[in-house]
Motif scaffolding. Structure first.
Motif, PDB file in Angstrom:
ATOM      1  N   THR A 127       0.831  -1.205   0.000  1.00  0.00           N
ATOM      2  CA  THR A 127       0.000   0.000   0.000  1.00  0.00           C
ATOM      3  C   THR A 127       0.868   1.258   0.000  1.00  0.00           C
ATOM      4  N   ARG A 128       0.301   2.342  -0.571  1.00  0.00           N
ATOM      5  CA  ARG A 128       0.915   3.666  -0.543  1.00  0.00           C
ATOM      6  C   ARG A 128      -0.201   4.686  -0.440  1.00  0.00           C
ATOM      7  N   PRO A 129      -0.010   5.759   0.329  1.00  0.00           N
ATOM      8  CA  PRO A 129      -1.093   6.735   0.515  1.00  0.00           C
ATOM      9  C   PRO A 129      -1.662   7.222  -0.815  1.00  0.00           C
ATOM     10  N   PHE A 130      -2.969   7.195  -0.924  1.00  0.00           N
ATOM     11  CA  PHE A 130      -3.756   7.616  -2.081  1.00  0.00           C
ATOM     12  C   PHE A 130      -3.627   6.657  -3.272  1.00  0.00           C
ATOM     13  N   LEU A 131      -2.427   6.196  -3.581  1.00  0.00           N
ATOM     14  CA  LEU A 131      -2.250   5.373  -4.778  1.00  0.00           C
ATOM     15  C   LEU A 131      -2.823   3.978  -4.614  1.00  0.00           C
ATOM     16  N   ARG A 132      -2.656   3.404  -3.432  1.00  0.00           N
ATOM     17  CA  ARG A 132      -3.118   2.035  -3.214  1.00  0.00           C
ATOM     18  C   ARG A 132      -3.283   1.813  -1.723  1.00  0.00           C
ATOM     19  N   SER A 133      -4.527   1.697  -1.265  1.00  0.00           N
ATOM     20  CA  SER A 133      -4.774   1.423   0.142  1.00  0.00           C
ATOM     21  C   SER A 133      -5.918   0.416   0.247  1.00  0.00           C
ATOM     22  N   ARG A 134      -6.025  -0.216   1.382  1.00  0.00           N
ATOM     23  CA  ARG A 134      -7.017  -1.286   1.527  1.00  0.00           C
ATOM     24  C   ARG A 134      -8.442  -0.753   1.538  1.00  0.00           C
ATOM     25  N   GLU A 135      -8.608   0.464   2.019  1.00  0.00           N
ATOM     26  CA  GLU A 135      -9.903   1.152   1.881  1.00  0.00           C
ATOM     27  C   GLU A 135      -9.638   2.466   1.172  1.00  0.00           C
ATOM     28  N   PHE A 136     -10.431   2.766   0.159  1.00  0.00           N
ATOM     29  CA  PHE A 136     -10.290   4.048  -0.523  1.00  0.00           C
ATOM     30  C   PHE A 136     -11.661   4.586  -0.909  1.00  0.00           C
ATOM     31  N   LEU A 137     -11.698   5.874  -1.183  1.00  0.00           N
ATOM     32  CA  LEU A 137     -12.939   6.532  -1.568  1.00  0.00           C
ATOM     33  C   LEU A 137     -13.026   6.586  -3.089  1.00  0.00           C
ATOM     34  N   TRP A 138     -14.252   6.496  -3.598  1.00  0.00           N
ATOM     35  CA  TRP A 138     -14.448   6.623  -5.037  1.00  0.00           C
ATOM     36  C   TRP A 138     -15.896   6.920  -5.335  1.00  0.00           C
ATOM     37  N   GLN A 139     -16.186   7.037  -6.616  1.00  0.00           N
ATOM     38  CA  GLN A 139     -17.565   6.985  -7.085  1.00  0.00           C
ATOM     39  C   GLN A 139     -17.644   5.823  -8.054  1.00  0.00           C
ATOM     40  N   GLU A 140     -18.787   5.163  -8.052  1.00  0.00           N
ATOM     41  CA  GLU A 140     -19.010   4.091  -9.026  1.00  0.00           C
ATOM     42  C   GLU A 140     -20.368   4.283  -9.669  1.00  0.00           C
ATOM     43  N   GLY A 141     -20.360   4.486 -10.970  1.00  0.00           N
ATOM     44  CA  GLY A 141     -21.595   4.618 -11.725  1.00  0.00           C
ATOM     45  C   GLY A 141     -22.038   3.262 -12.230  1.00  0.00           C
ATOM     46  N   HIS A 142     -23.349   3.026 -12.227  1.00  0.00           N
ATOM     47  CA  HIS A 142     -23.904   1.753 -12.715  1.00  0.00           C
ATOM     48  C   HIS A 142     -25.171   2.060 -13.503  1.00  0.00           C
ATOM     49  N   THR A 143     -25.164   1.721 -14.772  1.00  0.00           N
ATOM     50  CA  THR A 143     -26.315   2.060 -15.611  1.00  0.00           C
ATOM     51  C   THR A 143     -26.877   0.823 -16.306  1.00  0.00           C
ATOM     52  N   ALA A 144     -28.159   0.908 -16.647  1.00  0.00           N
ATOM     53  CA  ALA A 144     -28.841  -0.174 -17.369  1.00  0.00           C
ATOM     54  C   ALA A 144     -29.573   0.428 -18.560  1.00  0.00           C
ATOM     55  N   HIS A 145     -29.466  -0.236 -19.725  1.00  0.00           N
ATOM     56  CA  HIS A 145     -29.996   0.309 -20.973  1.00  0.00           C
ATOM     57  C   HIS A 145     -30.745  -0.765 -21.755  1.00  0.00           C
ATOM     58  N   ALA A 146     -31.576  -0.306 -22.656  1.00  0.00           N
ATOM     59  CA  ALA A 146     -32.380  -1.230 -23.457  1.00  0.00           C
ATOM     60  C   ALA A 146     -31.560  -1.913 -24.544  1.00  0.00           C
ATOM     61  N   THR A 147     -30.552  -1.224 -25.089  1.00  0.00           N
ATOM     62  CA  THR A 147     -29.817  -1.773 -26.234  1.00  0.00           C
ATOM     63  C   THR A 147     -28.313  -1.729 -26.008  1.00  0.00           C
ATOM     64  N   ALA A 148     -27.616  -2.547 -26.773  1.00  0.00           N
ATOM     65  CA  ALA A 148     -26.150  -2.564 -26.725  1.00  0.00           C
ATOM     66  C   ALA A 148     -25.583  -1.229 -27.168  1.00  0.00           C
ATOM     67  N   ALA A 149     -26.213  -0.617 -28.167  1.00  0.00           N
ATOM     68  CA  ALA A 149     -25.725   0.662 -28.687  1.00  0.00           C
ATOM     69  C   ALA A 149     -25.810   1.756 -27.625  1.00  0.00           C
ATOM     70  N   GLU A 150     -26.917   1.768 -26.863  1.00  0.00           N
ATOM     71  CA  GLU A 150     -27.075   2.778 -25.811  1.00  0.00           C
ATOM     72  C   GLU A 150     -26.034   2.585 -24.708  1.00  0.00           C
ATOM     73  N   ALA A 151     -25.755   1.324 -24.368  1.00  0.00           N
ATOM     74  CA  ALA A 151     -24.763   1.041 -23.329  1.00  0.00           C
ATOM     75  C   ALA A 151     -23.371   1.476 -23.781  1.00  0.00           C
ATOM     76  N   GLU A 152     -23.039   1.174 -25.018  1.00  0.00           N
ATOM     77  CA  GLU A 152     -21.725   1.578 -25.539  1.00  0.00           C
ATOM     78  C   GLU A 152     -21.599   3.098 -25.582  1.00  0.00           C
ATOM     79  N   GLU A 153     -22.657   3.766 -25.961  1.00  0.00           N
ATOM     80  CA  GLU A 153     -22.642   5.228 -26.013  1.00  0.00           C
ATOM     81  C   GLU A 153     -22.401   5.826 -24.622  1.00  0.00           C
ATOM     82  N   ARG A 154     -23.067   5.265 -23.611  1.00  0.00           N
ATOM     83  CA  ARG A 154     -22.887   5.756 -22.239  1.00  0.00           C
ATOM     84  C   ARG A 154     -21.467   5.449 -21.748  1.00  0.00           C
ATOM     85  N   THR A 155     -20.936   4.280 -22.083  1.00  0.00           N
ATOM     86  CA  THR A 155     -19.582   3.906 -21.663  1.00  0.00           C
ATOM     87  C   THR A 155     -18.560   4.922 -22.162  1.00  0.00           C
ATOM     88  N   ILE A 156     -18.651   5.264 -23.436  1.00  0.00           N
ATOM     89  CA  ILE A 156     -17.713   6.226 -24.030  1.00  0.00           C
ATOM     90  C   ILE A 156     -17.985   7.630 -23.502  1.00  0.00           C
TER      91      ILE A 156
END
Length: 477
Positions: free
Chosen positions: A151-180
């Motif tokens: 571990t190293r401060p900020f770069l790699r620690s056992r607990e860290f803060l973040w945001q995680e987005g999770h989306t669901a879409h009707a089509t593969a094209a919509e999901a790819e568009e959101r990913t990019i």
């Protein structure tokens, strides 16, 4: 003078020992501290204030694209985690488990979230019934736990803060568009706010997120020539949806599986800010993320009217994040401390300045000094903050470009990796065996297959067979 000198001498030169230089800045600038919990860090007010500004700016950008914030539990039942085979295998070595609640052993052990795909999938399976329920574009701000060995401060620690987005879409094209789309949000944020230039591209199958169909990344280069993965966006296709039976009825009344994405950025970006912009005097904070953009330092503050004038200037500059250092330390110590903490602008005001109707303004990034009429101070400070951002971004881009090399043969590739820290652009056949060999021989990994492709040759740099794509390679944090 001895005390003032000691403050700067406390920082190891980055050319002498970059790792120690980094640790010195984290400690001396009071960004974080070690915790009695092994592998976990305490984020101190100066460090957390940077994270709050990252949160604020990212959250605003997310919401402009239709994102809504939610919050999921921090515990995941083992049975839920195991529903997606590739996903659980990818995270198994890093998972922390809860096996007892109070005095009783748990009937089913609980994982402390390393990431929340399975929780969101379980939630979506009950929430989504019809095409009218789509898309779902959610994000959560939270901490996650991954049992890192080193571990190293900020770069790699056992607990860290973040945001995680999770989306669901009707089509593969919509999901790819959101990913990019979200990858572009991250890239724009890094350049427009953090003054960090990035390379956008796709991860190889070996390096992609466990359970993803495709992982896209932004890669940045640190001052020591190592790469840092600075944000990722994943297209899950319908793999998780099939594992968790997330189906909806389409307009033709037929059952379909949703297509999902996930994307995240973490507190390691504080480490990136340090390693891209810092110098031997301490932090150099980009103005748009700096908790304090302007520090006003009164000179000979015990003289009549000086402190009052300093606080008057604070009101004049109230459109910015501004403070007055009215402590009883010497001006020289205050200058060193302001430099250590990376505050973008210093405004000096003393009796002679007051008499002349001016202030001295000093840039942290270049050390340049300007004499500015008090009547023009507010406007000039705004101009200088923009100039500092532009200069820091250009300097970081010039450093990255001058430390990006091309290799056409394997001997050339190995020599560059061994002697020239930075990115190496080289052609690849697409075979993981070559990717594994490069890592084994050089410890370098594929950083990304950039969206902007160049044809450096027709052959894979490793095996000599026909090449499929140009890849950025490098050693990484």
């Amino acid at each position: 003078m001895a005390k003032e000198k000691k403050l700067v001498e406390a920082i190891t030169s980055m050319d002498e020992d970059f790792a120690q230089w980094y640790t010195d800045i984290v400690k001396k600038a009071e960004l974080s501290d070690y915790s009695s919990v092994k592998g976990c860090m305490i984020i101190k007010p100066a460090g957390y204030a940077i994270w709050e500004n990252i949160q604020k700016e990212l959250d605003r950008r997310f919401k402009e694209t239709g994102v809504e914030n939610v919050y999921m539990p921090m515990f995941i039942p083992e049975s839920l985690l195991e529903k997606e085979k590739d996903h659980v295998e990818g995270f198994a070595p890093e998972v922390a488990w809860v096996t007892q609640g109070g005095l009783e052993p748990l009937q089913e052990k609980l994982c402390v979230r390393p990431t929340s795909e399975t929780l969101f999938c379980d939630f979506y399976a009950n929430l989504i019934q019809s095409y009218r329920d789509l898309p779902k574009v959610y994000n959560q701000w939270c901490s996650v736990v991954r049992w890192e060995k080193t571990t190293r401060p900020f770069l790699r620690s056992r607990e860290f803060l973040w945001q995680e987005g999770h989306t669901a879409h009707a089509t593969a094209a919509e999901a790819e568009e959101r990913t990019i789309q979200m990858l572009n949000v991250y890239a724009d944020f890094c350049e427009e706010v953090l003054a960090i230039p990035v390379i956008k591209g796709r991860k190889t199958d070996k390096e992609k997120f466990a359970g993803a169909e495709a992982t896209y990344t932004i890669e940045s280069l640190m001052h020591d020539g190592k790469a840092l993965q600075s944000g990722t966006s994943h297209n899950f296709g319908d793999g998780f949806a099939r594992a968790f039976n997330i189906q909806y009825t389409d307009k033709d009344n037929k059952l379909q599986y949703v297509h999902q994405t996930s994307w995240g950025m973490t507190t390691r970006m504080i480490g990136a800010i340090i390693m891209v912009h810092g110098d031997n005097s301490g932090l150099v904070l980009p103005p748009r993320i700096a908790p304090t953009q302007v520090m006003i330092i009164p000179i000979q503050q015990r003289k009549e009217g000086v402190l009052e004038k300093a606080f008057e200037l604070k009101e004049v500059l109230s459109d910015y994040r501004v403070k007055v250092d009215d402590s009883d330390k010497s001006p020289g110590w205050k200058f060193s401390e302001q430099e250590m903490r990376g505050i973008p602008l210093r405004v000096e005001i003393g009796p002679k300045d007051m008499e002349a109707g001016q202030a001295v303004v000093v840039r942290r990034d270049t050390g340049e000094k300007y004499t500015v009429a008090l009547s023009e101070l507010k406007e000039r400070v705004g101009e200088l903050l923009d100039e500092i951002h532009a200069h820091m971004l250009e300097k970081a881009r010039a450093h990255r470009d001058s430390h990006t090399y091309e290799a056409r043969t394997y001997d050339e590739f190995k020599e560059i990796i061994d002697t020239k820290p930075g990115f190496v652009k080289a052609m690849w056949c697409g075979d993981q065996a070559c990717e594994d060999k490069i890592k084994e021989d050089t410890t370098a990994t594929s950083r990304c297959i950039p969206f902007v492709q160049e044809k450096l040759s027709d052959k894979c740099v490793c095996c000599g067979r026909p090449a499929k794509s140009m890849v950025y390679w490098g050693k990484a944090y």
